[in-house]
Design an enzyme around this catalytic site. Structure first.
Site, PDB file in Angstrom:
ATOM      1  N   ARG A  69       0.851  -1.205   0.000  1.00  0.00           N
ATOM      2  CA  ARG A  69       0.000   0.000   0.000  1.00  0.00           C
ATOM      3  C   ARG A  69       0.880   1.246   0.000  1.00  0.00           C
ATOM      4  O   ARG A  69       1.647   1.473   0.931  1.00  0.00           O
ATOM      5  CB  ARG A  69      -0.923   0.003   1.216  1.00  0.00           C
ATOM      6  CG  ARG A  69      -1.810   1.238   1.253  1.00  0.00           C
ATOM      7  CD  ARG A  69      -2.670   1.296   2.501  1.00  0.00           C
ATOM      8  NE  ARG A  69      -3.784   0.381   2.438  1.00  0.00           N
ATOM      9  CZ  ARG A  69      -4.546   0.071   3.490  1.00  0.00           C
ATOM     10  NH1 ARG A  69      -4.291   0.599   4.672  1.00  0.00           N
ATOM     11  NH2 ARG A  69      -5.561  -0.759   3.359  1.00  0.00           N
ATOM     12  N   ARG A 183      -4.919   3.660  17.260  1.00  0.00           N
ATOM     13  CA  ARG A 183      -5.712   3.063  16.179  1.00  0.00           C
ATOM     14  C   ARG A 183      -5.389   3.798  14.885  1.00  0.00           C
ATOM     15  O   ARG A 183      -4.662   4.789  14.890  1.00  0.00           O
ATOM     16  CB  ARG A 183      -7.201   3.257  16.539  1.00  0.00           C
ATOM     17  CG  ARG A 183      -8.193   2.259  15.951  1.00  0.00           C
ATOM     18  CD  ARG A 183      -7.955   0.856  16.394  1.00  0.00           C
ATOM     19  NE  ARG A 183      -9.052  -0.048  16.049  1.00  0.00           N
ATOM     20  CZ  ARG A 183      -9.138  -0.756  14.927  1.00  0.00           C
ATOM     21  NH1 ARG A 183      -8.203  -0.641  13.999  1.00  0.00           N
ATOM     22  NH2 ARG A 183     -10.158  -1.570  14.717  1.00  0.00           N
ATOM     23  N   GLY A 438     -16.996  -5.644   1.619  1.00  0.00           N
ATOM     24  CA  GLY A 438     -17.060  -7.077   1.846  1.00  0.00           C
ATOM     25  C   GLY A 438     -17.333  -7.512   3.267  1.00  0.00           C
ATOM     26  O   GLY A 438     -17.580  -8.687   3.538  1.00  0.00           O
ATOM     27  N   GLY A 444     -15.336   0.024   1.781  1.00  0.00           N
ATOM     28  CA  GLY A 444     -16.002   0.488   0.550  1.00  0.00           C
ATOM     29  C   GLY A 444     -17.070   1.542   0.827  1.00  0.00           C
ATOM     30  O   GLY A 444     -17.810   1.912  -0.079  1.00  0.00           O
TER      31      GLY A 444
END
Ligand code: SRM
Ligand code: SF4
Length: 512
Positions: A69, A183, A438, A444
């Protein structure tokens, strides 16, 4: 780096223990060694977790083939950079591909660990970094995709986004000051009127606002999605000038989060949980102390007053005689040849620059009027069209089960097949934004969609099969609002007819 919260060591979650044992960033200096010993010999916590600090993701679904990434500040890549990324995935043949992400970023697939040291050298040579792009770090920083070329732009976000990234990652080298956050953390800087970055779903968002006639940013904080809770960002009652104050305030908020955020329950450690605990006024005053000077109160209103644009098609730039062209990349999936071709188009017709959008599409800026006709006849524009069908046009999808082990369903291929089928069957007056995700992590962003589909498992005819929960009502742009779940557990087999009915009843679609 103190944790002023009352989390006792015994209360720390599993990831805190991993981080306390050894900071994730330290793997940066071990990559040559990992490349030599091979992934099978690596310590589990290095392989599965710490590698993410340098953007390298072990994929349990495809062991040995890693995901890389990148960071793509403001979504901008030079054609040179894109070509280097293309060369990297080309090496892996059928296993190699890339995905444009919902954070205006790019991820490479099929990567082998033994190649990482060489890949990092090549990325470094073209000024790219993947540093701190995963786990408890600040994700890719988004900015207006048409920054600097949009006729209605208020603030050019490019330099600011780059500066914030540089401060957080120490110019892409890695910065131990911000590698042990409680986080993950999202930052967005909007410079236009259309909320192109989905400001409302970021932990910090800067949105343009006039204060006493001067243009700057109002600051929103705490937006996030998680399986447990989703919240839109709330005003921090602060206004900053579009200069280094943006960098300093981002650092101040991050420092407060780092030092005070909860490290006990990972489902309760995003920034909004800390804001809840302190109250927004107390949070603001602690941030102000960290910022080290008086924070101006927010401007009365911000300048987000447009519907969100998708940037697809040909658009005039603010520079006379120049245009930007938005190409539709179905569900953001790119192969090496596509990337070479895109780089080539940007060089022949544009200014050697390509941009990515949070809708997982591509923009080629700076095309002369005279060059437009030839560009529009290029073969790549058949695959990445400027006139997609209404459903395909606004389709967004997360990675899904092809590569992600959290996934409960396959997303990208299914999303595309259903959109194409419904586009063929229905006349749809305007584009309908369908987002697939998903699993409940919501990468998403189903909550920002007209129709959001979140993967789940359902029972049908005595069998457990793939299904979705249906979200509706997401509004983007001006007065953005999160959509909510309206129906649970629809079997994917039945989805075509369910969506067909919704499109006819709620979006004016008519059977062809
Ligand atoms: Fe995400 C974890 C993919 C945007 C919320 N996300 C993951 C992981 C890393 C899980 C994993 O290790 O497999 C996924 C990697 C799959 C893969 O192989 O690609 C993953 N997330 C993605 C991407 C690639 C989806 C996409 O197809 O575009 C996006 C990468 C963005 C980037 O360039 O950095 C992506 N993820 C998001 C967003 C959307 C956004 O930022 O606008 C969200 C919701 C917003 C938010 O974070 O507040 C999101 N991802 C999550 C979460 C839930 C976070 C939480 O607080 O609970 C996880 C799981 C976690 O962190 O525990 C997660
Ligand atoms: Fe994976 Fe779930 Fe994120 Fe999709 S939403 S990429 S399935 S973690």
């Amino acid at each position: 780096m103190s944790n002023k919260q009352s989390d006792k060591p015994a209360n720390l979650n599993k990831f805190e223990k991993i981080k306390a044992e050894k900071d994730g960033l330290t793997v940066k200096d071990e990559l040559e060694n990992f490349a030599q010993i091979g992934w099978e010999a690596m310590e589990k916590s290095d392989l599965e977790h710490r590698l993410k600090w340098v953007g390298v993701f072990y994929r349990p679904v495809t062991p040995g083939k890693f995901m890389l990434r990148m960071r793509t500040p403001n979504g901008i890549l030079s054609s040179n950079q894109l070509r280097v990324l293309a060369e990297i995935v080309q090496r892996y043949g059928g296993d190699g591909s890339a995905d444009i992400t919902t954070r205006q970023n790019i991820q490479l697939r099929g990567i082998r660990l033994e190649d990482i040291p060489d890949i990092f050298r090549r990325l470094d040579a073209v000024g790219m970094t993947s540093m701190q792009s995963g786990m408890d770090n600040v994700r890719n920083i988004t900015g207006s995709p048409v920054a600097g070329i949009d006729g209605s732009e208020l603030i050019d976000t490019r330099e600011l986004v780059q500066k914030v990234q540089d401060a957080i990652t120490n110019n892409g080298e890695g910065n131990y000051a911000f590698t042990n956050l409680p986080r993950k953390f999202n930052i967005a800087i909007e410079g236009g009127r259309d909320n192109s970055v989905h400001a409302e779903i970021n932990d910090i968002a800067f949105v343009p606002a006039y204060k006493n006639g001067e243009l700057g940013f109002n600051v929103l904080v705490g937006g996030f999605f998680s399986a447990k809770r989703c919240e839109a960002a709330i005003p921090m009652n602060a206004w900053v000038r579009p200069n280094d104050d943006v960098v300093d305030l981002s650092k101040a908020i991050l420092s407060v989060f780092r030092d005070r955020g909860s490290r006990a329950n990972r489902q309760k450690s995003r920034l909004m949980w800390l804001i809840d605990q302190l109250g927004i006024d107390e949070f603001r005053s602690i941030v102000e102390q960290e910022f080290g000077r008086t924070l101006a109160t927010a401007a009365e209103s911000d300048e987000i007053d447009w519907e969100k644009r998708d940037c697809i098609g040909v658009h005039k730039q603010k520079q006379p005689g120049l245009n930007y062209v938005g190409l539709h990349v179905p569900v953001g999936r790119l192969y090496a040849q596509d990337m070479f071709d895109l780089a080539g188009l940007a060089e022949v017709y544009g200014s050697c620059e390509v941009r990515l959008t949070v809708e997982q599409n591509v923009i080629i800026p700076n095309i002369l009027d005279d060059n437009l006709p030839d560009l529009l006849t290029e073969p790549l524009l058949k695959k990445f069209t400027i006139k997609p069908q209404p459903l395909e046009r606004a389709l967004v999808s997360c990675t899904g089960s092809q590569f992600c082990n959290f996934a409960l369903v396959e997303t990208k291929n299914r999303a595309l097949a259903i959109a194409q089928q419904l586009d063929a069957e229905l006349d749809i007056p305007k584009s309908v934004r369908i987002h697939w995700t998903g699993c409940p992590n919501s990468c998403g962003q189903p909550q920002v969609a007209d129709i959001g589909l979140m993967g789940t498992k359902v029972r049908k005819d005595g069998k457990t099969i793939e299904g979705v929960d249906l979200y509706m009502g997401g509004k983007v742009g001006k007065d953005a609002q999160l959509g909510t779940c309206v129906q649970k557990g629809i079997a994917c087999d039945d989805l075509n007819s369910v969506l067909r009915r919704i499109l006819i009843e709620s979006f004016g679609a008519k059977p062809k």
